[in-house]
Write a protein that holds these residues in place. Structure first.
Motif, PDB file in Angstrom:
ATOM      1  N   GLY A 167       0.813  -1.380  -0.116  1.00  0.00           N
ATOM      2  CA  GLY A 167      -0.087  -0.020   0.036  1.00  0.00           C
ATOM      3  C   GLY A 167       0.942   0.888   0.053  1.00  0.00           C
ATOM      4  O   GLY A 167       1.989   1.201  -0.487  1.00  0.00           O
ATOM      5  N   SER A 191       2.677   1.968   2.435  1.00  0.00           N
ATOM      6  CA  SER A 191       4.304   2.229   2.370  1.00  0.00           C
ATOM      7  C   SER A 191       5.094   1.575   1.495  1.00  0.00           C
ATOM      8  O   SER A 191       6.169   1.537   1.374  1.00  0.00           O
ATOM      9  N   ILE A 203       8.957  -2.117   4.989  1.00  0.00           N
ATOM     10  CA  ILE A 203       8.664  -0.662   5.284  1.00  0.00           C
ATOM     11  C   ILE A 203       7.509  -1.099   6.300  1.00  0.00           C
ATOM     12  O   ILE A 203       6.109  -1.492   4.525  1.00  0.00           O
ATOM     13  N   THR A 219       1.774  -6.374   9.283  1.00  0.00           N
ATOM     14  CA  THR A 219       1.302  -6.553   8.460  1.00  0.00           C
ATOM     15  C   THR A 219       1.331  -7.803   7.711  1.00  0.00           C
ATOM     16  O   THR A 219       2.770  -7.822   7.324  1.00  0.00           O
ATOM     17  N   SER A 257      -3.377   6.452   5.525  1.00  0.00           N
ATOM     18  CA  SER A 257      -2.463   6.680   6.162  1.00  0.00           C
ATOM     19  C   SER A 257      -1.449   8.081   4.784  1.00  0.00           C
ATOM     20  O   SER A 257      -1.788   8.339   4.515  1.00  0.00           O
ATOM     21  N   GLN A 266       7.744   7.854   6.940  1.00  0.00           N
ATOM     22  CA  GLN A 266       8.533   6.745   6.072  1.00  0.00           C
ATOM     23  C   GLN A 266       9.407   7.562   5.371  1.00  0.00           C
ATOM     24  O   GLN A 266      10.956   7.549   5.272  1.00  0.00           O
ATOM     25  N   VAL A 270      -3.282  -4.591   8.215  1.00  0.00           N
ATOM     26  CA  VAL A 270      -4.263  -5.667   7.586  1.00  0.00           C
ATOM     27  C   VAL A 270      -2.950  -7.435   8.057  1.00  0.00           C
ATOM     28  O   VAL A 270      -1.895  -7.276   7.533  1.00  0.00           O
TER      29      VAL A 270
HETATM   30  C1  F6R Z   1      -3.027   3.626   2.735  1.00  0.00           C
HETATM   31  C2  F6R Z   1      -2.793   2.794   3.847  1.00  0.00           C
HETATM   32  C3  F6R Z   1      -2.505   1.140   3.486  1.00  0.00           C
HETATM   33  C4  F6R Z   1      -1.250   0.727   4.260  1.00  0.00           C
HETATM   34  C5  F6R Z   1      -1.129  -0.616   3.656  1.00  0.00           C
HETATM   35  C6  F6R Z   1       0.351  -0.985   4.312  1.00  0.00           C
HETATM   36  O1  F6R Z   1      -3.615   4.627   3.085  1.00  0.00           O
HETATM   37  O2  F6R Z   1      -3.148   2.189   5.319  1.00  0.00           O
HETATM   38  O3  F6R Z   1      -2.443   0.750   2.158  1.00  0.00           O
HETATM   39  O4  F6R Z   1       0.136   1.685   3.621  1.00  0.00           O
HETATM   40  O5  F6R Z   1      -2.108  -1.501   4.805  1.00  0.00           O
HETATM   41  O6  F6R Z   1       0.069  -0.659   6.565  1.00  0.00           O
HETATM   42  P1  F6R Z   1       1.234  -1.088   7.121  1.00  0.00           P
HETATM   43  O7  F6R Z   1       2.289   0.331   6.170  1.00  0.00           O
HETATM   44  O8  F6R Z   1       0.493  -0.886   8.506  1.00  0.00           O
HETATM   45  O9  F6R Z   1       2.190  -2.729   6.154  1.00  0.00           O
END
Ligand code: F6R
Length: 365
Positions: free
Chosen positions: A58, A60, A103, A109, A158, A165, A362
């Motif tokens: 996503g 990141s 990241i 995740t 995000s 980041q 997620v």
């Molecule tokens: C978009 C968003 C998602 C996260 C993705 C990864 O606004 O929030 O796309 O970026 O689920 O999540 P992390 O960074 O927690 O691994």
């Protein structure tokens, strides 16, 4: 607590000058990167890195795409970036001198963690995590850690996690680049540019009212196209992701040079085109892409360096941004696109902080 703000997302967008600064704190001086701040063993580990493999999902992942430009441009090392859910399900080749860089805002995740665990079996030099949650699985399982100092991010979309980041990734790039011939002069130039970012983001935040006006042009549209070139292409991807997540308007991002290889066929007066155009050597090329859009009756929204000479006229809405260093431009140019999606979503009356069908973290595949 949302404080004076109507939504967490807006609050978090406005926190960015402060949290970007906090992420630099203790890691850079006025002109240098403090490598020890990346971990006591950082110097030794970075000395042997010949290649960087970035994994994320996503938003990141978009940060990773920006970092690839930096790592190849500033550190001169090859860098690959892949979404975790693709990486983990294919046979991959990892060179032994690879730095494996994950990241993740949450550090939980599932796909990103699975990719890291798999890669460990294949062998690599070291694992670096860029993460916002102390004590998360990702942090515990990595050799080097750079914590983004964004503080808790509540909005599902995000925002401040992404720009912190990027800040961390630029600091990391400089540390790595030092081991690969970066001159003190160049390091100092980029670090000084980084120090200007919080103020520049503040300037962009003051355009909030104007951006809210622009947002009206998107309310009744079903499709949008985001264009960028170079390190601003991932910024276009991130802008498109924000818009689809919270306003449910279909948005696609393309590197501007790909326009005539397909998406131009879609452009008409019902498809607004958003472009990010800082004042680098690609801006002239971008201007000719913009002409192609206008010739098809497309409405253009251009976020450009005020010195780039892009002025508003008929179907072109130009938003003038402060001049920024080419390297730090992706951080600053992200912010107006966050505000744009925010205002479109508010105008449409969607649930900004809790978009339908999405979860903040997620943890399942
Ligand atoms: C978009 C968003 C998602 C996260 C993705 C990864 O606004 O929030 O796309 O970026 O689920 O999540 P992390 O960074 O927690 O691994």
């Amino acid at each position: 607590d949302k404080g004076e703000y109507r939504h967490f997302m807006l609050k978090e967008i406005h926190e960015q000058p402060r949290v970007i600064k906090a992420t630099m704190e203790g890691r850079v001086t006025a002109s240098r990167v403090l490598e020890q701040a990346l971990g006591t063993d950082a110097e030794n580990l970075l000395d042997h890195v010949r290649h960087v493999q970035i994994i994320a999902c996503g938003t990141s992942y978009h940060a990773g795409l920006v970092a690839r430009y930096w790592i190849e441009e500033v550190a001169g090392l090859p860098c690959s970036v892949e979404v975790a859910s693709e990486f983990r399900y294919r046979k991959h080749v990892i060179q032994p001198d690879t730095l494996f860089l994950c990241i993740s805002q949450s550090g939980e995740t599932a796909d990103t963690l699975a990719a890291l665990r798999q890669a460990k079996q294949a062998g690599f030099r070291a694992a670096l995590a860029i993460c916002n949650v102390p004590g998360s699985s990702l942090v515990r399982e990595s050799d080097l850690v750079i914590m983004t100092q964004a503080g808790p991010e509540i909005g599902v979309a995000s925002t401040k996690a992404f720009t912190t980041q990027l800040t961390s990734l630029l600091i990391f790039t400089l540390a790595l680049a030092r081991h690969n011939g970066l001159s003190e002069e160049k390091e100092s130039e980029i670090v000084q540019a980084l120090h200007l970012v919080p103020g520049q983001v503040n300037d962009v935040l003051s355009l909030d009212g104007e951006i809210e006006e622009l947002a009206r042009g998107f309310m009744d549209k079903n499709h949008t196209l985001f264009l960028g070139r170079g390190s601003l292409y991932p910024v276009a991807l991130e802008g498109a992701l924000k818009l689809k997540e919270i306003s449910y308007i279909h948005a696609e991002a393309y590197p501007a040079g790909e326009l005539k290889h397909g998406p131009l066929a879609l452009v008409d007066s019902e498809m607004p085109v958003v472009t990010v155009a800082p004042n680098n050597d690609l801006v002239e090329k971008l201007k000719s892409n913009l002409e192609e859009v206008r010739a098809r009756g497309g409405e253009l929204f251009v976020f450009a360096d005020r010195e780039a000479g892009v002025a508003s006229e008929d179907s072109l809405h130009a938003m003038q941004l402060p001049p920024v260093h080419e390297i730090t431009a992706p951080i600053v140019y992200t912010v107006p696109l966050q505000l744009l999606s925010y205002h479109v979503a508010v105008l449409k009356g969607t649930d900004v902080d809790q978009p339908r069908n999405l979860a903040k973290s997620v943890t399942v595949e």
